[in-house]
Design an enzyme around this catalytic site. Sequence first.
Site, PDB file in Angstrom:
ATOM      1  N   ASP A   6       0.840  -1.197   0.000  1.00 15.29           N
ATOM      2  CA  ASP A   6       0.000   0.000   0.000  1.00 15.29           C
ATOM      3  C   ASP A   6       0.887   1.263   0.000  1.00 15.29           C
ATOM      4  OD1 ASP A   6      -2.208   1.698   0.399  1.00 15.29           O
ATOM      5  OD2 ASP A   6      -2.049   1.497   2.581  1.00 15.29           O
ATOM      6  N   ASP A   8      -0.340   5.025   1.154  1.00 18.35           N
ATOM      7  CA  ASP A   8      -0.570   5.914   2.301  1.00 18.35           C
ATOM      8  C   ASP A   8      -0.487   5.151   3.619  1.00 18.35           C
ATOM      9  OD1 ASP A   8      -0.962   8.020   0.558  1.00 18.35           O
ATOM     10  OD2 ASP A   8      -3.086   7.552   0.321  1.00 18.35           O
TER      11      ASP A   8
HETATM   12 MG   LIG Z   1      -3.039   2.974   3.429  1.00 20.53          MG
END
Ligand SMILES: [Mg+2]
Length: 173
Positions: A6, A8
Amino acid sequence: MVIFVDMDEVIADAYQAHIDIYNKEFGAEIRAEECLGKEFWQCVPEAHQQSIRNHTRRDGFFKNLKLIEGSQEVLEELSRKHDVYIASAAMEFPQSLREKSDWLDEFFPFIPWQNRILCGNKHVLKGDILIDDRSKNLEPFDGRSIMFTSPHNTHVNTFERAHTWQDIADKLL
Ligand SMILES: [Mg+2]
């Protein structure tokens, strides 16, 4: 192995960006340690919450995110040994697509465009490992789900955890 990572809260520090913008604009001095177990908007007075929700729609928000410590070094090493994909639900904020692509070019040039998935729902991902900070993404994943620690998820204890990129290195390298 196919490894999804991922953006963020895993390689890009969006949580701290919310804090920095809020503190600057509202003259506050909130620190991440005060926000454990909460989304950042839950840490401010109700009258200010909408302002925080709009941060992610501002031009430049995703382009200016700082790195999560250690992410570059460990991901570079990981991507030499495994099939590493960046997987970000970027469609929630359409203006973020360009910024995220540019940000990856700047900080993760060793991950080519073919290994960048800027997507909607992550439920479609099929692979061996998903490293993410959100339960909603980790729960439906068929492989090994690793929760990367962020202030908002410190109270979740249902997943294998990595607090830092050193933890990821210890587990996967
Ligand atoms: Mg995230």
